[in-house]
Design a protein around this motif. Structure first.
Motif, mmCIF file in Angstrom:
data_model
loop_
_atom_site.group_PDB
_atom_site.id
_atom_site.type_symbol
_atom_site.label_atom_id
_atom_site.label_comp_id
_atom_site.label_asym_id
_atom_site.label_seq_id
_atom_site.Cartn_x
_atom_site.Cartn_y
_atom_site.Cartn_z
ATOM 1 N N THR A 51 6.800 7.445 9.640
ATOM 2 C CA THR A 51 6.087 8.713 9.515
ATOM 3 C C THR A 51 5.170 8.588 8.307
ATOM 4 O O THR A 51 5.620 8.201 7.224
ATOM 5 C CB THR A 51 7.070 9.880 9.279
ATOM 6 O OG1 THR A 51 7.971 9.949 10.374
ATOM 7 C CG2 THR A 51 6.332 11.192 9.148
ATOM 8 N N ALA A 52 3.892 8.879 8.494
ATOM 9 C CA ALA A 52 2.947 8.857 7.367
ATOM 10 C C ALA A 52 3.009 10.202 6.658
ATOM 11 O O ALA A 52 2.999 11.250 7.293
ATOM 12 C CB ALA A 52 1.539 8.570 7.863
ATOM 13 N N ALA A 66 -1.032 11.853 -7.288
ATOM 14 C CA ALA A 66 -1.712 11.691 -6.001
ATOM 15 C C ALA A 66 -1.046 12.505 -4.910
ATOM 16 O O ALA A 66 0.171 12.678 -4.890
ATOM 17 C CB ALA A 66 -1.728 10.222 -5.592
ATOM 18 N N SER A 67 -1.858 13.005 -3.999
ATOM 19 C CA SER A 67 -1.331 13.552 -2.756
ATOM 20 C C SER A 67 -1.404 12.441 -1.717
ATOM 21 O O SER A 67 -2.173 11.503 -1.856
ATOM 22 C CB SER A 67 -2.130 14.783 -2.325
ATOM 23 O OG SER A 67 -3.494 14.479 -2.150
ATOM 24 N N ARG A 68 -0.615 12.529 -0.666
ATOM 25 C CA ARG A 68 -0.526 11.442 0.315
ATOM 26 C C ARG A 68 -1.083 11.912 1.658
ATOM 27 O O ARG A 68 -0.759 13.005 2.109
ATOM 28 C CB ARG A 68 0.922 10.998 0.427
ATOM 29 C CG ARG A 68 1.397 10.339 -0.860
ATOM 30 C CD ARG A 68 2.912 10.251 -0.921
ATOM 31 N NE ARG A 68 3.373 9.596 -2.110
ATOM 32 C CZ ARG A 68 3.528 10.198 -3.287
ATOM 33 N NH1 ARG A 68 3.251 11.469 -3.424
ATOM 34 N NH2 ARG A 68 3.959 9.531 -4.327
ATOM 35 N N LEU A 80 0.497 -3.999 5.857
ATOM 36 C CA LEU A 80 0.399 -2.550 5.750
ATOM 37 C C LEU A 80 -0.454 -2.269 4.521
ATOM 38 O O LEU A 80 -0.208 -2.824 3.453
ATOM 39 C CB LEU A 80 1.778 -1.922 5.562
ATOM 40 C CG LEU A 80 1.785 -0.436 5.216
ATOM 41 C CD1 LEU A 80 1.341 0.387 6.418
ATOM 42 C CD2 LEU A 80 3.162 -0.007 4.733
ATOM 43 N N HIS A 81 -1.471 -1.432 4.654
ATOM 44 C CA HIS A 81 -2.355 -1.089 3.532
ATOM 45 C C HIS A 81 -2.159 0.380 3.181
ATOM 46 O O HIS A 81 -2.328 1.255 4.032
ATOM 47 C CB HIS A 81 -3.822 -1.314 3.906
ATOM 48 C CG HIS A 81 -4.109 -2.714 4.333
ATOM 49 N ND1 HIS A 81 -4.365 -3.720 3.444
ATOM 50 C CD2 HIS A 81 -4.143 -3.283 5.561
ATOM 51 C CE1 HIS A 81 -4.574 -4.853 4.101
ATOM 52 N NE2 HIS A 81 -4.435 -4.609 5.391
ATOM 53 N N GLY A 99 1.274 7.003 2.107
ATOM 54 C CA GLY A 99 2.711 6.879 1.949
ATOM 55 C C GLY A 99 3.372 6.930 3.304
ATOM 56 O O GLY A 99 2.916 7.641 4.191
ATOM 57 N N ILE A 100 4.411 6.145 3.489
ATOM 58 C CA ILE A 100 5.138 6.161 4.756
ATOM 59 C C ILE A 100 6.627 6.293 4.496
ATOM 60 O O ILE A 100 7.113 5.972 3.407
ATOM 61 C CB ILE A 100 4.860 4.912 5.615
ATOM 62 C CG1 ILE A 100 5.331 3.643 4.919
ATOM 63 C CG2 ILE A 100 3.395 4.830 5.980
ATOM 64 C CD1 ILE A 100 5.287 2.410 5.792
ATOM 65 N N ARG A 101 7.317 6.770 5.509
ATOM 66 C CA ARG A 101 8.774 6.884 5.483
ATOM 67 C C ARG A 101 9.297 6.307 6.788
ATOM 68 O O ARG A 101 8.757 6.588 7.848
ATOM 69 C CB ARG A 101 9.205 8.342 5.380
ATOM 70 C CG ARG A 101 8.745 9.010 4.116
ATOM 71 C CD ARG A 101 8.929 10.520 4.234
ATOM 72 N NE ARG A 101 8.256 11.181 3.155
ATOM 73 C CZ ARG A 101 8.848 11.584 2.041
ATOM 74 N NH1 ARG A 101 10.125 11.371 1.876
ATOM 75 N NH2 ARG A 101 8.156 12.185 1.107
#
Length: 116
Positions: A51-52, A66-68, A80-81, A99-101
């Motif tokens: 999940t991004a 920062a916001s993602r 992955l970038h 950001g990813i989870r």
């Protein structure tokens, strides 16, 4: 690439071939069964596995500047970038980033990743 292994069995190479270090694994002694891996070889993030983040911010502006945003997440040729840009979309957060989870969960095991 992120690979998680647990249980019994053998993993000989969980790292793909994106770099010269790709054929090196650092598994501890014992038998392991691969339970999750992603070589990031597609043209977009696999949303069945990840999940991004979108607009996620933390409470402490000193450590979270920062916001993602999902558009700051790309993948190609085994990488992955997570891109960071100087732009303010959320007040008090002068940067955006990716950001990813993982959707995958597991209580115990061995985690291996190639990160630069």
């Amino acid at each position: 690439m992120l690979a998680l292994a647990i249980g019994c069995g053998t993993i000989s190479n969980v790292l793909g071939s994106a770099s010269s270090d790709a054929n090196t694994t650092f598994l501890p002694a014992g038998n392991w069964t691969l339970t999750f891996d992603d070589g990031f070889n597609g043209s977009s993030l696999d949303t069945t596995a990840w999940t991004a983040d979108s607009g996620y911010t933390c409470d402490d502006a000193q450590t979270c500047l920062a916001s993602r945003w999902p558009e700051n997440v790309t993948e190609s040729v085994g990488y992955l970038h997570l891109v960071t840009k100087k732009e303010e979309r959320v007040a008090g957060r002068p940067y955006t980033t990716g950001g990813i989870r993982s959707v995958f969960t597991q209580q115990y095991g061995y985690v291996e990743a190639r990160i630069r």
